[in-house]
Design an enzyme around this catalytic site. Structure first.
Site, PDB file in Angstrom:
ATOM      1  N   GLU A 179     -87.253  52.116  54.804  1.00  0.00           N
ATOM      2  CA  GLU A 179     -85.693  52.250  54.609  1.00  0.00           C
ATOM      3  C   GLU A 179     -85.571  53.780  55.229  1.00  0.00           C
ATOM      4  OE1 GLU A 179     -84.441  51.647  50.861  1.00  0.00           O
ATOM      5  OE2 GLU A 179     -82.775  53.366  51.124  1.00  0.00           O
ATOM      6  N   SER A 221     -78.569  61.582  47.246  1.00  0.00           N
ATOM      7  CA  SER A 221     -78.794  61.634  48.803  1.00  0.00           C
ATOM      8  C   SER A 221     -77.737  60.799  49.372  1.00  0.00           C
ATOM      9  CB  SER A 221     -80.180  61.291  49.062  1.00  0.00           C
ATOM     10  OG  SER A 221     -80.510  59.968  48.711  1.00  0.00           O
ATOM     11  N   HIS A 227     -79.286  50.094  43.516  1.00  0.00           N
ATOM     12  CA  HIS A 227     -78.872  51.237  42.340  1.00  0.00           C
ATOM     13  C   HIS A 227     -78.592  52.527  43.207  1.00  0.00           C
ATOM     14  CE1 HIS A 227     -82.995  53.475  41.719  1.00  0.00           C
ATOM     15  NE2 HIS A 227     -82.713  53.048  42.791  1.00  0.00           N
ATOM     16  N   GLU A 233     -85.082  58.368  39.064  1.00  0.00           N
ATOM     17  CA  GLU A 233     -85.273  57.083  39.280  1.00  0.00           C
ATOM     18  C   GLU A 233     -86.414  56.571  38.478  1.00  0.00           C
ATOM     19  OE1 GLU A 233     -84.884  55.878  43.241  1.00  0.00           O
ATOM     20  OE2 GLU A 233     -82.727  56.643  43.458  1.00  0.00           O
ATOM     21  N   ASP A 241     -79.776  52.361  55.237  1.00  0.00           N
ATOM     22  CA  ASP A 241     -79.066  52.864  54.031  1.00  0.00           C
ATOM     23  C   ASP A 241     -78.131  53.894  54.624  1.00  0.00           C
ATOM     24  OD1 ASP A 241     -78.071  53.812  51.667  1.00  0.00           O
ATOM     25  OD2 ASP A 241     -79.893  54.828  50.928  1.00  0.00           O
ATOM     26  N   LYS A 249     -83.414  46.802  44.662  1.00  0.00           N
ATOM     27  CA  LYS A 249     -84.208  48.120  44.493  1.00  0.00           C
ATOM     28  C   LYS A 249     -83.487  48.838  43.381  1.00  0.00           C
ATOM     29  CE  LYS A 249     -83.736  52.400  46.992  1.00  0.00           C
ATOM     30  NZ  LYS A 249     -84.036  53.366  48.190  1.00  0.00           N
ATOM     31  N   ASP A 281     -89.028  54.872  51.399  1.00  0.00           N
ATOM     32  CA  ASP A 281     -87.696  55.146  51.673  1.00  0.00           C
ATOM     33  C   ASP A 281     -87.745  56.704  52.037  1.00  0.00           C
ATOM     34  OD1 ASP A 281     -85.058  56.203  52.121  1.00  0.00           O
ATOM     35  OD2 ASP A 281     -84.173  55.566  50.203  1.00  0.00           O
ATOM     36  N   HIS A 317     -86.132  64.996  46.278  1.00  0.00           N
ATOM     37  CA  HIS A 317     -86.394  64.580  44.718  1.00  0.00           C
ATOM     38  C   HIS A 317     -87.394  65.118  43.816  1.00  0.00           C
ATOM     39  CE1 HIS A 317     -83.325  61.044  45.311  1.00  0.00           C
ATOM     40  NE2 HIS A 317     -82.944  62.155  45.536  1.00  0.00           N
ATOM     41  N   LYS A 339     -74.855  49.061  48.748  1.00  0.00           N
ATOM     42  CA  LYS A 339     -74.689  49.768  47.343  1.00  0.00           C
ATOM     43  C   LYS A 339     -73.142  49.703  47.311  1.00  0.00           C
ATOM     44  CE  LYS A 339     -78.002  53.481  47.863  1.00  0.00           C
ATOM     45  NZ  LYS A 339     -78.440  54.626  48.717  1.00  0.00           N
ATOM     46  N   GLU A 375     -89.059  58.284  48.617  1.00  0.00           N
ATOM     47  CA  GLU A 375     -89.550  57.218  47.840  1.00  0.00           C
ATOM     48  C   GLU A 375     -90.460  56.567  48.397  1.00  0.00           C
ATOM     49  OE1 GLU A 375     -86.064  54.728  46.716  1.00  0.00           O
ATOM     50  OE2 GLU A 375     -84.511  56.419  46.805  1.00  0.00           O
TER      51      GLU A 375
HETATM   52  P1  PGA Z   1     -79.231  58.109  46.085  1.00  0.00           P
HETATM   53  O1  PGA Z   1     -80.684  57.665  46.426  1.00  0.00           O
HETATM   54  O2  PGA Z   1     -78.571  56.923  44.917  1.00  0.00           O
HETATM   55  O3  PGA Z   1     -79.297  59.403  45.591  1.00  0.00           O
HETATM   56  O4  PGA Z   1     -78.396  58.075  47.341  1.00  0.00           O
HETATM   57  C1  PGA Z   1     -81.264  56.232  46.642  1.00  0.00           C
HETATM   58  C2  PGA Z   1     -81.381  56.060  48.080  1.00  0.00           C
HETATM   59  O5  PGA Z   1     -81.690  56.727  48.982  1.00  0.00           O
HETATM   60  O6  PGA Z   1     -81.634  54.693  48.481  1.00  0.00           O
HETATM   61 ZN    ZN Z   2     -81.974  55.269  50.715  1.00  0.00          ZN
END
Ligand code: PGA
Ligand code: ZN
Length: 430
Positions: free
Chosen positions: A287, A43, A367, A206, A314, A390, A243, A156, A339, A165
């Site tokens: 988030e 995503s 991650h 995850e 994010d 995270k 999230d 997901h 990230k 999440e």
């Molecule tokens: P992604 O998901 O690594 O698939 O972007 C994690 C997130 O949205 O934080």
């Molecule tokens: Zn995110």
């Protein structure tokens, strides 16, 4: 004499989803070798640095990374050989210059980040210090609070949950090891509760469960039951972080909670929904509660809830100082998800964190949903000292590898290890 880079090689390996990714190996002239592997998101934010894939449908459905590898060996390596690996910023700037595009489209952020991380590792080894100390100095002793994604919805999971999440945060733990225990105990309690209700207990990318729950609310309710049944105090010992990844259900200016049947909502209605949830559940962090283009909605979200909980951006920031600067100016959130592969070099990631620090904002090292066994980000989280990470649920080895590395670091630091939560416990029910 300082060592210099003797060679840089790259290899096509597989990530935790079975898709190709890149591993870079750096060799120094004193014989030291180090490698690093690059993760990959699903995503992804629209403005992330460019992940170069071959597009050759005859290999890995077009997802091969042979071009990125060639860019490492043919273009990057000859320009870095002979450089001092401890000049991280100089090396990263040379990589940025070599690429020459705003989003690393030419060489690929995956090629560039692999080199950037492997160089840092080689330099840490040459300095004979652990990676967290090399990147963070002798004061890098703070272990991060884990945010563990134990239940999934959204894109997901094939269920009636819109939000991506649902994480547990062991806010009452007094050490990283204790936090892991609280998280893992809650994960196992949740598995039992789901099984007793007749739900599936297979895990997603995850490591979180993806049961066919009936609503977004049921997700919070089963987690609250799991915290209690694991013997922990709801909100005091273990709290919840969300999230929603709201960009994934944002269309034509509205939020479509279609999986749960809650219908279409405006930004203001989403914010009202989150506010109701704060009264009902022990939520300490949200988030991407709104979409990456909805800067106004985010600002209202933070104005309404930012005094009570952590609001993390994010997709809206993609670890990019340009967007984070705007966020700080406009009070869009009060925290940032970090990230490495969203921006593509170690140096630029640290610059993003520096902005957070200056603004007094929290930051969470994260991650990606596609990971490898590489534990760079665990050391990086300790080095940066923000006190949050995270990196998935309490299962799947590519997630556990990071947690195990943190357990190792905590043990290595001994009485020097610090574990303080940057987010408040939930006062839900107090
Ligand atoms: P992604 O998901 O690594 O698939 O972007 C994690 C997130 O949205 O934080
Ligand atoms: Zn995110």
């Amino acid at each position: 004499m300082n060592p210099t880079i003797e060679s840089i090689r790259a290899l096509e390996i597989l990530d935790s989803r079975g898709h190709p990714t890149i591993r870079v190996m750096v060799k120094l002239d004193n014989g030291i070798t180090a490698s690093a592997s690059v993760p990959s998101g699903a995503s992804t934010g629209e403005n992330e640095a460019f992940e170069l894939r071959d597009g050759d449908a005859s290999r890995y459905g077009g997802k091969g990374v042979l071009k990125a590898i060639e860019n490492v060996t043919r273009t990057i390596a000859p320009r870095l050989v002979g450089m001092n690996p401890s000049g991280q910023s100089e090396i990263d700037h040379r990589l940025i210059e070599l690429d020459g595009t705003p989003n690393k489209r030419k060489l690929g952020a995956n090629a560039i980040l692999g080199v950037s991380m492997a160089v840092a590792r080689a330099a840490a080894q040459a300095a004979d210090v652990p990676l967290y100390e090399y990147l963070g100095g002798a004061d890098a002793t703070r272990l991060p609070m884990p945010m563990m994604n134990i239940l999934n919805g959204g894109k997901h999971a094939d269920n009636s949950v819109d939000f991506q999440e649902f994480m547990v945060v062991p806010v009452g733990a007094t050490s990283f090891a204790e936090a892991m225990r609280y998280g893992a105990e809650t994960f196992h309690a949740l598995k039992k509760i789901l099984a007793a209700k007749g739900y599936a207990t297979a895990v997603g990318d995850e490591g979180g469960f993806a049961p066919n729950l009936k609503s977004n609310e049921e997700a919070c309710e089963v987690i609250v039951s799991a915290i209690e049944s694991a013997g922990h105090k709801v909100g005091k010992d273990v709290a919840i972080a969300l999230d929603p990844a709201a960009s994934s259900f944002f269309k034509n200016g509205d939020y479509h909670l279609s999986k749960s049947g809650q219908g279409r909502k405006t930004s203001a209605q989403m914010n009202a929904l989150y506010e109701q949830w704060l009264d009902r559940y022990p939520i300490v962090s949200i988030e991407d509660g709104l979409a990456e283009t909805d800067w106004d909605g985010f600002r209202q979200h933070t104005a309404a809830l930012g005094g009570r909980i952590q609001i993390v951006g994010d997709d809206i920031y993609v670890t990019n100082t340009e967007f984070i600067r705007r966020g700080i100016r406009e009070r869009t959130t009060n925290a940032v998800l970090i990230k490495l592969n969203q921006i593509g070099t170690v140096t630029e990631t640290i610059a993003a964190i520096d902005l957070c620090r200056e603004a007094g904002w929290n930051y969470v090292v994260s991650h990606r949903s596609g990971e490898t066994e590489d534990t760079f980000m665990a050391d990086f989280a300790v080095a940066m000292g923000g006190g949050q990470i995270k990196t998935g649920s309490a299962c799947r080895s590519e997630r556990i590898a990071k947690y195990n590395r943190l357990l190792e670091i905590e043990a290595e630091l001994g009485s020097r290890a610090v574990f303080t939560s940057p987010i408040a416990r939930s006062c839900h029910g107090c």
